[in-house]
Enzyme design. Structure first.
Site, PDB file in Angstrom:
ATOM      1  N   GLN A   1       2.587  12.714  10.533  1.00  0.00           N
ATOM      2  CA  GLN A   1       2.550  11.730   9.453  1.00  0.00           C
ATOM      3  C   GLN A   1       3.923  11.105   9.237  1.00  0.00           C
ATOM      4  OE1 GLN A   1       0.860  13.343   5.854  1.00  0.00           O
ATOM      5  NE2 GLN A   1      -1.187  13.527   6.720  1.00  0.00           N
TER       6      GLN A   1
ATOM      7  N   TRP B   1       7.686  14.326  -3.268  1.00  0.00           N
ATOM      8  CA  TRP B   1       6.766  14.873  -4.280  1.00  0.00           C
ATOM      9  C   TRP B   1       5.927  16.009  -3.679  1.00  0.00           C
ATOM     10  CZ3 TRP B   1       2.312  11.631  -6.988  1.00  0.00           C
ATOM     11  CH2 TRP B   1       1.760  12.388  -8.027  1.00  0.00           C
TER      12      TRP B   1
ATOM     13  N   GLY C   1       5.326   9.999   1.310  1.00  0.00           N
ATOM     14  CA  GLY C   1       5.341  11.431   1.600  1.00  0.00           C
ATOM     15  C   GLY C   1       4.658  11.721   2.925  1.00  0.00           C
TER      16      GLY C   1
ATOM     17  N   ARG D   1      -4.979  13.938  -6.989  1.00  0.00           N
ATOM     18  CA  ARG D   1      -5.789  12.756  -6.690  1.00  0.00           C
ATOM     19  C   ARG D   1      -7.181  12.805  -7.332  1.00  0.00           C
ATOM     20  NH1 ARG D   1      -4.411  12.619  -0.328  1.00  0.00           N
ATOM     21  NH2 ARG D   1      -4.601  14.858  -0.699  1.00  0.00           N
TER      22      ARG D   1
ATOM     23  N   TYR E   1       9.850  18.061  -9.192  1.00  0.00           N
ATOM     24  CA  TYR E   1       8.966  18.407  -8.083  1.00  0.00           C
ATOM     25  C   TYR E   1       9.114  19.894  -7.747  1.00  0.00           C
ATOM     26  CZ  TYR E   1       8.822  13.307  -7.328  1.00  0.00           C
ATOM     27  OH  TYR E   1       8.679  11.943  -7.472  1.00  0.00           O
TER      28      TYR E   1
ATOM     29  N   LEU F   1       0.735   4.034  -0.319  1.00  0.00           N
ATOM     30  CA  LEU F   1      -0.538   4.128   0.394  1.00  0.00           C
ATOM     31  C   LEU F   1      -1.673   4.488  -0.549  1.00  0.00           C
ATOM     32  CD1 LEU F   1       0.564   5.902   3.699  1.00  0.00           C
ATOM     33  CD2 LEU F   1       0.075   3.473   3.333  1.00  0.00           C
TER      34      LEU F   1
ATOM     35  N   ASP G   1      13.879  10.719  -1.052  1.00  0.00           N
ATOM     36  CA  ASP G   1      13.696  10.702  -2.502  1.00  0.00           C
ATOM     37  C   ASP G   1      13.046  11.992  -2.978  1.00  0.00           C
ATOM     38  OD1 ASP G   1      13.432   9.059  -5.144  1.00  0.00           O
ATOM     39  OD2 ASP G   1      11.430   9.876  -4.814  1.00  0.00           O
TER      40      ASP G   1
ATOM     41  N   GLN H   1      11.785   2.424  -9.742  1.00  0.00           N
ATOM     42  CA  GLN H   1      10.796   3.107  -8.915  1.00  0.00           C
ATOM     43  C   GLN H   1       9.450   3.084  -9.642  1.00  0.00           C
ATOM     44  OE1 GLN H   1       9.948   7.476  -6.940  1.00  0.00           O
ATOM     45  NE2 GLN H   1      12.062   6.777  -7.032  1.00  0.00           N
TER      46      GLN H   1
ATOM     47  N   LYS I   1      -8.849   6.941   5.651  1.00  0.00           N
ATOM     48  CA  LYS I   1      -9.378   8.250   6.070  1.00  0.00           C
ATOM     49  C   LYS I   1     -10.319   8.890   5.045  1.00  0.00           C
ATOM     50  CE  LYS I   1      -5.302   9.187   8.895  1.00  0.00           C
ATOM     51  NZ  LYS I   1      -4.091  10.045   9.074  1.00  0.00           N
TER      52      LYS I   1
END
Length: 318
Positions: A279, A21, A273, A222, A57, A201, A52, A170, A209
């Site tokens: 990461q 994504w 992601g 977000r 996207y 997550l 994926d 999904q 964080k």
């Protein structure tokens, strides 16, 4: 890295799946193509074999990044992509599949998924029989190897399954957000349908964080995430403090604790992601973490304080 069978197929997927994504850039900020390419490669080197993405996207940009990142590695990887909710008429499904095959630089898609049910976001309401019929035909032609659905509820999965075999669901699913699987999880387990959890997550919240006062940049999706607001966010911060000693005891990060809890469940994989190599490498480590039964139960209890407090609906105010 642990690996699991995809539904009833012979396809083997990694417990931790690389999510594309962010690579599409749309709805995210600060995403760099070169960093994404490097992250894909590091993930593969760390044992992540499954990637994926979706045509939605970045209008295929994420698919093209995947193709560029892993050129020459086709026999080592499993590719998952999705047809948009705007392309669910038979002829559009076929056109979308051909477009994705071209974007991905491959002659086959291992798992082709319906991204959202017909009618989502004001899209045309198309009978599931028409969409699934097209997917069944694509599977018979060898252009796709398996069929999956995304963001479907139980009744929608059942309807799709009456037309053709559905091997995966999904949903948005994590320690802090479980509303999307409340009516589907048992059905999937009973029918051999893999659960490929996205946003495992909680869009970074479970990394620990993000503290009070954090402000997301304009254009970051977000901003609309309900977990980062008000009383729910306070409960999440308190839950993270309870989780820290468990993570420390197991020698893992909070993120890996949350991912390990998720993939410990039968038939469940986590789609994660990554913005960069670090990461991607860290996410992959979760595929090697084994938690004891007592820790799993305690993690579950702590997470439910957050997830059970949310009303029905999406994780975002869309």
């Amino acid at each position: 890295m642990r690996y699991k069978k995809l539904g009833t197929t012979s396809i083997e997927v990694s417990a931790v799946i690389f999510g594309g994504w962010q690579a599409g850039k749309e709805s995210w900020v600060g995403i760099d193509d070169d960093a994404q390419i490097a992250a894909h490669r590091v993930a593969l080197d760390a044992g992540v074999t499954t990637f994926d993405t979706a045509e939605e996207y970045g209008a295929g940009h994420s698919e093209r990044i995947l193709a560029k990142a892993l050129a020459g590695e086709r026999e080592r990887i499993v590719i998952l992509t999705k047809v948009s909710w705007n392309n669910l008429r038979r002829e559009k499904v076929i056109e979308a599949c051909e477009r994705s095959l071209k974007n991905l630089g491959t002659d086959r898609i291992d798992l082709y998924q319906i991204h959202w049910p017909a009618g989502s976001f004001g899209s045309e309401v198309v009978p599931i029989e028409e969409t699934m019929g097209a997917l069944v035909d694509l599977k018979a032609q060898g252009k796709i190897r398996a069929i999956g659905v995304s963001n479907f509820d139980r009744a929608q999965i059942e309807a799709a399954s009456r037309v053709g075999r559905v091997d995966s669901l999904q949903p948005c699913h994590s320690l802090f957000f479980r509303k999307a699987v409340e009516d589907t999880f048992s059905y999937c387990q009973e029918n051999g349908i893999s659960v490929l959890a996205y946003s495992p997550l909680a869009q970074g919240l479970l990394t620990g964080k993000f503290g009070r006062g954090h402000v997301f940049a304009e254009g970051d999706n977000r901003v609309d995430n309900r977990l980062f607001r008000g009383e729910t966010f306070e409960k999440a911060l308190a839950a993270l403090e309870e989780l820290r000693p468990i993570a420390a005891r197991n020698g893992v990060t909070l993120a890996n604790l949350a991912l390990a809890w998720l993939v410990a469940q039968k038939g469940v994989c986590a789609i994660v992601g990554a913005r960069n190599e670090a990461q991607a490498r860290e996410n992959a480590r979760a595929g090697d973490v084994t938690l004891g039964a007592a820790d799993l139960a305690e993690i579950d209890r702590i997470g439910r304080v957050v997830s059970d407090s949310l009303p029905p609906g999406l994780m975002w105010d869309w």
